[in-house]
Design an enzyme around this catalytic site. Structure first.
Site, PDB file in Angstrom:
ATOM      1  N   TYR A 142      24.970 -34.548-108.691  1.00  0.00           N
ATOM      2  CA  TYR A 142      25.430 -35.257-109.885  1.00  0.00           C
ATOM      3  C   TYR A 142      26.475 -36.308-109.536  1.00  0.00           C
ATOM      4  CZ  TYR A 142      23.311 -32.226-113.457  1.00  0.00           C
ATOM      5  OH  TYR A 142      22.441 -31.574-114.290  1.00  0.00           O
ATOM      6  N   LYS A 189      19.856 -22.797-101.310  1.00  0.00           N
ATOM      7  CA  LYS A 189      18.592 -23.128-100.648  1.00  0.00           C
ATOM      8  C   LYS A 189      18.944 -23.327 -99.170  1.00  0.00           C
ATOM      9  CE  LYS A 189      14.187 -24.247-100.748  1.00  0.00           C
ATOM     10  NZ  LYS A 189      13.124 -23.272-101.030  1.00  0.00           N
ATOM     11  N   ASP A 221      14.548 -20.859-105.416  1.00  0.00           N
ATOM     12  CA  ASP A 221      13.169 -20.725-105.930  1.00  0.00           C
ATOM     13  C   ASP A 221      12.876 -19.268-106.275  1.00  0.00           C
ATOM     14  OD1 ASP A 221      13.399 -20.243-103.202  1.00  0.00           O
ATOM     15  OD2 ASP A 221      11.534 -21.246-102.634  1.00  0.00           O
ATOM     16  N   ASP A 245      22.241 -26.001-113.531  1.00  0.00           N
ATOM     17  CA  ASP A 245      21.714 -26.676-114.725  1.00  0.00           C
ATOM     18  C   ASP A 245      20.316 -26.142-115.036  1.00  0.00           C
ATOM     19  OD1 ASP A 245      21.536 -28.663-116.796  1.00  0.00           O
ATOM     20  OD2 ASP A 245      20.245 -29.818-115.462  1.00  0.00           O
ATOM     21  N   ASP A 249      18.973 -23.245-118.229  1.00  0.00           N
ATOM     22  CA  ASP A 249      17.962 -23.531-119.251  1.00  0.00           C
ATOM     23  C   ASP A 249      16.892 -22.440-119.201  1.00  0.00           C
ATOM     24  OD1 ASP A 249      19.113 -26.032-120.015  1.00  0.00           O
ATOM     25  OD2 ASP A 249      17.108 -26.875-120.325  1.00  0.00           O
TER      26      ASP A 249
HETATM   27  C1  IPM Z   1      24.068 -29.617-119.505  1.00  0.00           C
HETATM   28  C2  IPM Z   1      23.321 -30.895-119.747  1.00  0.00           C
HETATM   29  C3  IPM Z   1      23.977 -32.010-118.941  1.00  0.00           C
HETATM   30  C4  IPM Z   1      23.885 -31.648-117.471  1.00  0.00           C
HETATM   31  C5  IPM Z   1      23.408 -33.416-119.194  1.00  0.00           C
HETATM   32  C6  IPM Z   1      23.398 -33.774-120.665  1.00  0.00           C
HETATM   33  C7  IPM Z   1      24.127 -34.462-118.391  1.00  0.00           C
HETATM   34  O1  IPM Z   1      21.979 -30.760-119.433  1.00  0.00           O
HETATM   35  O2  IPM Z   1      25.254 -29.536-119.841  1.00  0.00           O
HETATM   36  O3  IPM Z   1      23.468 -28.661-118.990  1.00  0.00           O
HETATM   37  O4  IPM Z   1      22.873 -31.924-116.829  1.00  0.00           O
HETATM   38  O5  IPM Z   1      24.841 -31.080-116.951  1.00  0.00           O
HETATM   39 MN    MN Z   2      21.388 -28.760-118.808  1.00  0.00          MN
END
Ligand code: IPM
Ligand code: MN
Length: 352
Positions: A142, A189, A221, A245, A249
């Site tokens: 990032y 990794k 993975d 990240d 999710d």
């Molecule tokens: C999160 C989001 C952010 C990230 C984006 C919006 C930049 O997906 O907070 O997880 O990737 O960190």
């Molecule tokens: Mn995210």
């Protein structure tokens, strides 16, 4: 106690869900005799529209001067579909993380009994899963050098970590593991990436200091698979920015909805509390988004920034009661609106 809170609703559903979190904070304050002052700050696409800067100086000063930051979401499709955009809403989020030194993002994953059947995973797999993802937040790809060469036909994002950055996040994660069930999974990794080998070496070097913590190492993975194969295996997961990240999710499927997962970003300056979900532009302004992640972020704010555990607990209990009572938004199969859920929870907090 007087609480000065920077309110940064951002874009999309951000304003709607943060509004519900504000209601919860105000309810807690009235029950427990605190006083909360909220000050609005521009952020993301809303800030670009306002001043051209996704994280204006004024917002930064507001954050530095506040006790905590309550943040919604950033993002707008008009930027997603324009690869040539010079400025993007997400840069605002990266800037606030970097400039406040928020190197750790704590993302707890829990399950709510009445929602076990909302997970795409089998009920018996998810019921009782309870773990904490510690995502490094100011390093890795990032923030590493990025760019184009060969006249724009080659692009690169560099993954960089220093020993200092790795050690401070690992120390935090070891500490959480020690206070939880004593089990830390370091996700990397290391079979391919040099940064991961540094992470692994640093973690191995720290193990003797935390002899009460069982540490295991998992390639990312494999971790992505184990998370949905056997989520109850995990207690504390620590990993670098990009892996964290993606994995969180994925982990939201365990709880049943992205709209349930809260997070705290902590580090050197004011801490920031935000749902893990994005700006969900398709739902913006429709009063249908799930406000629970934002409301639970407010609970984390009481606990982490103010050390007010009972206050945090009151919010958590009210959220659990709303789920128990079926007062939920459509992502969880309910028919309540964002504001109805927010009102119900605020009302419940007062009654607790
Ligand atoms: C999160 C989001 C952010 C990230 C984006 C919006 C930049 O997906 O907070 O997880 O990737 O960190
Ligand atoms: Mn995210």
């Amino acid at each position: 106690m007087k609480l000065s809170i920077a309110e940064l609703p951002g874009d999309g559903i951000g304003p709607e869900v943060v509004q519900q979190a504000v209601k919860a904070v105000e309810a807690v304050c009235s029950s427990f005799g605190h006083e909360a002052a909220f000050t609005f700050g521009y952020m993301g696409a809303a800030a670009i529209d306002h001043s051209g800067d996704p994280y204006p100086e004024e917002t930064h000063r507001l954050c530095l001067d506040s006790d905590a930051v309550l943040f919604g979401a950033v993002g707008d499709p008009k930027y997603d579909n324009d690869p040539n955009a010079k400025v993007r809403p997400e840069q605002g989020l990266l800037a606030i993380r970097k400039r406040l030194g928020l190197y750790a993002n704590l993302r707890p994953v829990e399950t709510f009994k009445p929602l076990a059947d909302k997970s795409p995973l089998k009920t018996e797999l998810v019921e009782g899963a309870d773990f904490l993802c510690v995502r490094e937040l100011t390093g890795g790809m990032y923030f590493g050098e990025k760019g184009r060469k060969d006249g724009g036909d080659t692009a690169y994002d560099t993954c960089v970590y220093s020993r200092f950055e790795v050690e401070r996040i690992l120390r935090l994660a070891f500490g959480y593991a020690r206070r939880r069930r004593g089990h830390l999974t370091v996700v990397d990794k290391a079979n391919v990436m040099e940064t991961s080998r540094l992470w692994r070496a640093v973690a191995k070097g720290m193990e003797p200091e935390y002899s009460d913590v069982t540490v295991d190492y998992m390639f990312v993975d494999n971790a992505a698979m184990q998370l949905i194969r056997c989520p109850k295996f995990f207690d504390v997961i620590v990993t670098e920015n990009t892996f964290g990240d993606i994995l969180t999710d994925e982990a939201s499927c365990i709880s049943g909805s992205m709209g349930l997962l809260a997070s705290a970003s902590v580090g050197e300056h004011t801490s920031l509390f935000e749902p893990i979900h994005g700006s969900y532009p398709q739902a913006a302004g429709k009063n249908i988004a799930n406000p629970v992640a934002s409301i639970l972020s407010a609970a984390m704010m009481f606990e982490y920034s103010f050390g007010l555990m009972e206050e945090g607990k009151a919010i958590r209990e009210a959220v659990a009661a709303s789920i128990e009572a079926g007062v939920v938004t459509e992502d969880l199969g309910g028919n309540r609106s964002t504001s109805e859920v927010g009102d119900w929870i605020a009302d419940k907090i007062i009654k607790i």
